[in-house]
Enzyme design. Structure first.
Site, PDB file in Angstrom:
ATOM      1  N   MET A  20     -46.572   5.990  49.116  1.00 34.44           N
ATOM      2  CA  MET A  20     -46.512   5.090  50.522  1.00 34.44           C
ATOM      3  C   MET A  20     -47.808   4.877  50.987  1.00 34.44           C
ATOM      4  SD  MET A  20     -43.650   3.840  51.088  1.00 34.44           S
ATOM      5  CE  MET A  20     -43.808   3.643  52.706  1.00 34.44           C
ATOM      6  N   GLN A  71     -40.142  -0.272  43.832  1.00 29.54           N
ATOM      7  CA  GLN A  71     -39.228   0.336  44.104  1.00 29.54           C
ATOM      8  C   GLN A  71     -38.707   0.281  45.276  1.00 29.54           C
ATOM      9  OE1 GLN A  71     -40.164   4.769  45.776  1.00 29.54           O
ATOM     10  NE2 GLN A  71     -39.338   5.357  43.923  1.00 29.54           N
ATOM     11  N   CYS A 101     -36.995  10.621  48.045  1.00 29.53           N
ATOM     12  CA  CYS A 101     -37.911  10.849  49.358  1.00 29.53           C
ATOM     13  C   CYS A 101     -37.201  11.776  50.227  1.00 29.53           C
ATOM     14  CB  CYS A 101     -38.220   9.372  49.909  1.00 29.53           C
ATOM     15  SG  CYS A 101     -39.492   9.719  51.378  1.00 29.53           S
ATOM     16  N   GLY A 213     -44.079  15.258  39.039  1.00 32.59           N
ATOM     17  CA  GLY A 213     -44.196  16.418  39.963  1.00 32.59           C
ATOM     18  C   GLY A 213     -45.254  17.444  39.301  1.00 32.59           C
ATOM     19  N   GLY A 234     -49.080  11.133  40.125  1.00 32.48           N
ATOM     20  CA  GLY A 234     -49.191  10.670  41.173  1.00 32.48           C
ATOM     21  C   GLY A 234     -50.515  10.847  41.882  1.00 32.48           C
TER      22      GLY A 234
END
Length: 339
Positions: A20, A71, A101, A213, A234
């Site tokens: 985001m 997404q 999320c 992750g 990420g």
């Protein structure tokens, strides 16, 4: 040119996570200068916004960004199906449903990680989307939530969603605490459990399982490929983006990496395009501050871009000038822009 072909299934061998406020269209154009083959994702978009909002603003992208997945967030099968149809018609290569999320705002809207408590809802959403579009529908989720975090719970969730038509799962190898932890804490506090994701692949060998992750860059992702089908990176990809330059060689067997000069030249050309289309340069420069992370001149690069890109007249010559302390003498980056 990227390797996507309309109608083909995108490879999940290496993915850049949806983030985001980060992975917008200009971030993705920048990442494409570094890797042609990685699967890129949009920021999460609520299905209602896709159906009722400004589609060009929310969903517009350049074909150069492909392979590209969108997404979606939501829990209404009919609305998600319509949003998926819109995205597929625009040319997205994959529709991904966010079931990971943990933010309070997302929970209040009854989507995100809280949906792991209701696998039948997720299955209904996936089934509706899969029937609506010709492209793959995938799910990104956690290994568990709150006290519903046994291995049996995880396998039950995946089995039910698979039966609805999902064959690719991106698994964040942490559980989510829906009460008591912030989204940022949920990215750090619950311990990583990669072996649980590996065992998920063993339990469902015909499914595509991608691990996410705590993977701190492309090289750190490689060992996971002995156990799963792909990795998703990420924050490391965002804060140290030049590390993406090795992805096509390490993960797809390409013969060479793009050089830093080639990347800067690409940014200069992109800035010229933005100027011609009336987009402010700051929409790009905020994503490229980490390009020279740890290199001589990195501080000057960040300072010049941060201080001067907000000027409405800022253009490609600013990127060329900001890169000069990092590239040193003898390089030609940005000469076409007068740098």
């Amino acid at each position: 040119m990227n390797q996507a072909t309309r109608g083909s299934r995108p490879s999940h061998r290496f993915c850049v996570a949806p983030m985001m406020d980060w992975t917008d269209r200009w971030c993705r154009r920048f990442h494409r200068l570094l890797t042609r083959r990685a699967l890129l994702y949009t920021e999460m978009l609520h299905a209602n916004a896709v159906v009722h909002g400004d589609r060009e603003h929310l969903l517009g992208f350049d074909p150069a960004e492909r392979p590209l997945a969108v997404q979606l967030g939501g829990s209404d099968p009919a609305v998600l199906a319509e949003a998926a149809r819109i995205c597929a018609d625009l040319g997205y290569d994959e529709i991904n449903l966010n079931v990971g999320c943990p933010s309070d705002r997302v929970q209040s809207g009854a989507f995100g990680a809280c949906l792991m408590a209701t696998p039948k809802t997720v299955a209904a959403c996936v089934g509706a989307m899969a029937r609506a579009v010709p492209v793959p529908v995938t799910v990104k989720h956690r290994i568990g939530i709150d006290d519903q975090d046994s291995e049996a719970d995880l396998h039950r969730f995946v089995r039910e969603v698979e039966d609805a038509g999902c064959h690719s799962f991106v698994v964040h190898a942490r559980k989510a605490w829906l009460q008591g932890l912030s989204p940022a804490e949920n990215r750090e506090v619950p311990p990583l459990d990669y072996p649980r994701v590996y065992r998920l692949k063993q339990e469902f060998p015909m499914l595509e399982i991608v691990v996410n992750g705590g993977i701190d860059g492309p090289e750190q992702g490689l060992p996971h490929l002995a156990h799963v089908d792909g990795v998703m990176v990420g924050r490391a990809a965002y804060h140290r983006p030049f590390e993406l330059a090795c992805v096509d060689r390490l993960y797809y067997g390409d013969s060479r990496d793009p050089t830093i000069v080639e990347v800067v030249d690409g940014l200069v050309a992109l800035a010229e395009e933005m100027r011609g289309r009336g987009f402010p340069l700051a929409r790009l420069t905020r994503h490229v501050l980490g390009l020279f992370h740890g290199a001589p001149g990195a501080r000057q690069w960040r300072r010049i871009l941060t201080e001067e890109a907000r000027d409405r007249d800022a253009g490609p010559e600013l990127i060329a000038r900001a890169a000069m302390p990092c590239l040193g003498d003898g390089h030609t980056a940005g000469e076409s822009a007068g740098g």
